[in-house]
Design a protein around this motif. Structure first.
Motif, PDB file in Angstrom:
ATOM      1  N   UNK A   1       1.189  50.153  37.776  1.00 36.88           N
ATOM      2  CA  UNK A   1       0.355  50.751  36.731  1.00 36.88           C
ATOM      3  C   UNK A   1       1.160  50.898  35.452  1.00 36.88           C
ATOM      4  N   UNK A   2       0.587  50.420  34.346  1.00 41.61           N
ATOM      5  CA  UNK A   2       1.235  50.525  33.037  1.00 41.61           C
ATOM      6  C   UNK A   2       0.310  51.273  32.080  1.00 41.61           C
ATOM      7  N   UNK A   3       0.890  51.941  31.068  1.00 38.87           N
ATOM      8  CA  UNK A   3       0.060  52.614  30.056  1.00 38.87           C
ATOM      9  C   UNK A   3      -0.787  51.602  29.295  1.00 38.87           C
ATOM     10  N   UNK A   4      -1.966  52.037  28.886  1.00 38.77           N
ATOM     11  CA  UNK A   4      -2.850  51.159  28.120  1.00 38.77           C
ATOM     12  C   UNK A   4      -2.197  50.792  26.793  1.00 38.77           C
TER      13      UNK A   4
ATOM     14  N   UNK B   1       4.881  37.508  21.067  1.00 43.91           N
ATOM     15  CA  UNK B   1       4.306  38.227  22.204  1.00 43.91           C
ATOM     16  C   UNK B   1       3.570  37.236  23.115  1.00 43.91           C
ATOM     17  N   UNK B   2       4.339  36.569  23.940  1.00 45.27           N
ATOM     18  CA  UNK B   2       3.813  35.471  24.748  1.00 45.27           C
ATOM     19  C   UNK B   2       4.059  35.722  26.237  1.00 45.27           C
ATOM     20  N   UNK B   3       3.007  35.550  27.013  1.00 45.54           N
ATOM     21  CA  UNK B   3       3.100  35.623  28.466  1.00 45.54           C
ATOM     22  C   UNK B   3       2.979  34.200  29.007  1.00 45.54           C
TER      23      UNK B   3
ATOM     24  N   UNK C   1       3.693  45.017  27.027  1.00 45.22           N
ATOM     25  CA  UNK C   1       4.087  46.096  26.117  1.00 45.22           C
ATOM     26  C   UNK C   1       5.127  46.999  26.768  1.00 45.22           C
ATOM     27  N   UNK C   2       4.911  47.346  28.031  1.00 53.91           N
ATOM     28  CA  UNK C   2       5.854  48.231  28.723  1.00 53.91           C
ATOM     29  C   UNK C   2       7.205  47.558  28.945  1.00 53.91           C
ATOM     30  N   UNK C   3       7.191  46.265  29.247  1.00 54.24           N
ATOM     31  CA  UNK C   3       8.427  45.556  29.570  1.00 54.24           C
ATOM     32  C   UNK C   3       9.231  45.180  28.333  1.00 54.24           C
ATOM     33  N   UNK C   4       8.597  45.224  27.160  1.00 49.67           N
ATOM     34  CA  UNK C   4       9.312  44.862  25.930  1.00 49.67           C
ATOM     35  C   UNK C   4       9.437  46.037  24.970  1.00 49.67           C
ATOM     36  N   UNK C   5       9.110  47.229  25.446  1.00 50.22           N
ATOM     37  CA  UNK C   5       9.149  48.413  24.578  1.00 50.22           C
ATOM     38  C   UNK C   5      10.529  48.573  23.946  1.00 50.22           C
ATOM     39  N   UNK C   6      10.566  48.734  22.612  1.00 47.43           N
ATOM     40  CA  UNK C   6      11.822  48.955  21.907  1.00 47.43           C
ATOM     41  C   UNK C   6      12.613  47.702  21.606  1.00 47.43           C
TER      42      UNK C   6
ATOM     43  N   UNK D   1      12.953  39.847  22.527  1.00 49.84           N
ATOM     44  CA  UNK D   1      11.793  39.401  23.307  1.00 49.84           C
ATOM     45  C   UNK D   1      11.887  37.901  23.587  1.00 49.84           C
ATOM     46  N   UNK D   2      12.301  37.147  22.559  1.00 51.24           N
ATOM     47  CA  UNK D   2      12.476  35.706  22.764  1.00 51.24           C
ATOM     48  C   UNK D   2      13.526  35.419  23.834  1.00 51.24           C
ATOM     49  N   UNK D   3      14.599  36.196  23.838  1.00 51.88           N
ATOM     50  CA  UNK D   3      15.630  36.044  24.872  1.00 51.88           C
ATOM     51  C   UNK D   3      15.065  36.397  26.250  1.00 51.88           C
ATOM     52  N   UNK D   4      14.242  37.433  26.263  1.00 53.65           N
ATOM     53  CA  UNK D   4      13.664  37.886  27.528  1.00 53.65           C
ATOM     54  C   UNK D   4      12.762  36.821  28.143  1.00 53.65           C
ATOM     55  N   UNK D   5      12.145  35.974  27.307  1.00 45.22           N
ATOM     56  CA  UNK D   5      11.217  34.953  27.812  1.00 45.22           C
ATOM     57  C   UNK D   5      11.935  33.806  28.509  1.00 45.22           C
TER      58      UNK D   5
END
Length: 449
Positions: free
Chosen positions: A29-32, A90-92, A186-191, A197-201
């Protein structure tokens, strides 16, 4: 125009799908979040099997089904402003696998017809942020709710409509989980900054398990000559009972010696019109040995019998043997494929390895049962079974469903070997094997080690 309207109607009807197995729901569960995300297709694949292999003409190839489904899905993403571009942050990423089983009228009966019925579809859907899975789901047993036929008769047009309907369904399902993907992203990339984020992808590309290519043999005559000579001596010098025993033994073995089967062929041609009951019985077994050799050069002998003055009893058997010979001829090419053999292994081990690695369920089943009865101490064969189970038995694919009995027997073989090194694999399969039968056998035979 009328054909186009029919096509649209069929596409709409195909969209009505039901599932036998429910999709797994995301559990975290993640915040909206109101963040906007786009999707990139990281991996899109389709696999096609069909219930009757001999029906081959007029259908879409695996590549065509995959390409058409992907093209339609990308189009829907783009039309709905959900397709990522190179500049989006912001890409999944999406991994999608379509399992497509083409089916025919009467495919569960001895008399199938080459008329399409609704395919069985399984969908494997996952979204990722780099190597971290946001969600995964597998939905099996999808089929058409309404009747498949009636609107169109062209096979290709029918399948194109089906593939488009599958892509439409994939997009519809994606829209339902879009909010979850947004919340998770949003929760996984907060801050994080855009660069972070690009590195995280970044992710590790999928690696398909590959096996080392065998060196192969230089000669097609790989079966030891002393074995062939032993059988020839039994034919030439043995009595009737000894010859009968040899025919029965050859039916269970895979021997590719023309010198041996030429001798049997001569016995058949010299005696097939006999009226003596004992002679007829021997010819029946001899013709079965010829047919089960899978060597096509002897088909003419069986056809000669059918046109001769042979007894009706013999002809009745030979009619069945001709059908069996067609199957065995195809299998013989696999069993005797010396290009996939190893010079350092004996001929029987090489044959069994070829059978284990075939796509023929009968060959695989025959091999694993043979190993259980006679080769439980052959670690090379046991290791091969272990590797096959580790690669295939946990994968929920239509392609592997027909091998459930083979995988179960593989668990039996490993558990009966007394070799403790296979225990970890069996314990894993007892939890993660795709079919209940595999899980049951894995648990049972893990306990025996």
């Amino acid at each position: 125009m009328f054909q186009y309207i029919k096509f649209i109607l069929l596409t709409c009807s195909i969209l009505m799908l039901t599932a036998c197995a429910q999709t797994k729901k995301p559990v975290t569960t993640y915040p909206h979040s109101n963040i906007e995300i786009k999707y990139a297709i990281r991996h899109f694949e389709a696999d096609v099997v069909q219930s009757i292999e001999k029906f081959k003409n007029g259908y879409l190839s695996q590549e065509q089904i995959e390409s058409a489904a992907k093209k339609r899905f990308i189009y829907l993403l783009k039309e709905n402003n959900l397709l990522a571009s190179d500049t989006d942050v912001n890409v999944v990423d999406l991994d999608i696998f379509i399992d497509y089983e083409r089916r025919f009228v009467g495919d569960a009966t001895p008399f199938p017809m080459e008329k399409l019925v609704p395919p069985i579809i399984s969908l494997h859907e996952a979204s990722y942020l780099g190597d971290i899975a946001i969600r995964k789901s597998i939905t099996t047993g999808l089929t058409l709710k309404d009747k498949f036929g009636g609107l169109l008769t062209e096979k290709r047009e029918l399948e194109i409509a089906t593939v488009n309907a599958i892509a439409n369904m994939l997009f519809k399902r994606l829209k339902k989980v879009n909010q979850y993907d947004r919340n998770a992203f949003a929760a996984m990339t907060a801050g994080m900054t855009e660069k972070q984020i690009e590195q995280k992808r970044r992710y590790t590309p999928l690696q398909t398990p590959t096996k080392a290519k065998p060196p192969g043999l230089t000669s097609e005559q790989y079966i030891p000559q002393d074995r062939i000579q032993q059988y020839l001596t039994q034919l030439n010098e043995g009595n009737r009972e000894e010859r009968l025993n040899l025919y029965k033994k050859l039916i269970e073995e895979w021997i590719n010696s023309y010198s041996l089967y030429d001798k049997i062929n001569t016995i058949v041609l010299n005696n097939h019109e006999s009226t003596n009951s004992d002679t007829i019985e021997e010819v029946i077994w001899a013709t079965k040995a010829l047919a089960y050799s899978g060597l096509e050069r002897y088909r003419s002998t069986l056809n000669t019998i059918m046109k001769s003055n042979a007894s009706d009893k013999l002809k009745g058997y030979v009619e069945d043997y001709l059908e069996a010979m067609t199957v065995r001829a195809k299998q013989a090419k696999v069993v005797h494929d010396t290009s996939t053999m190893y010079p350092n292994l004996d001929w029987q081990t090489n044959q069994l390895l070829n059978m284990l690695n075939s796509s023929d369920d009968d060959l695989r089943g025959s091999a694993v049962r043979n190993i259980y009865r006679q080769h439980l101490n052959n670690t090379r064969l046991l290791d091969e079974i272990s590797e096959i189970l580790s690669i295939e038995a946990t994968i929920p694919r239509n392609r592997y469903m027909k091998f459930s009995d083979f995988y179960a027997w593989g668990c039996r073989v490993l558990g009966s070997s007394g070799n403790i090194k296979y225990k970890a694999l069996l314990e894993d399969l007892s939890k993660n094997g795709h079919t209940p039968k595999v899980r049951k056998f894995a648990e049972k035979f893990a306990d025996e080690l």
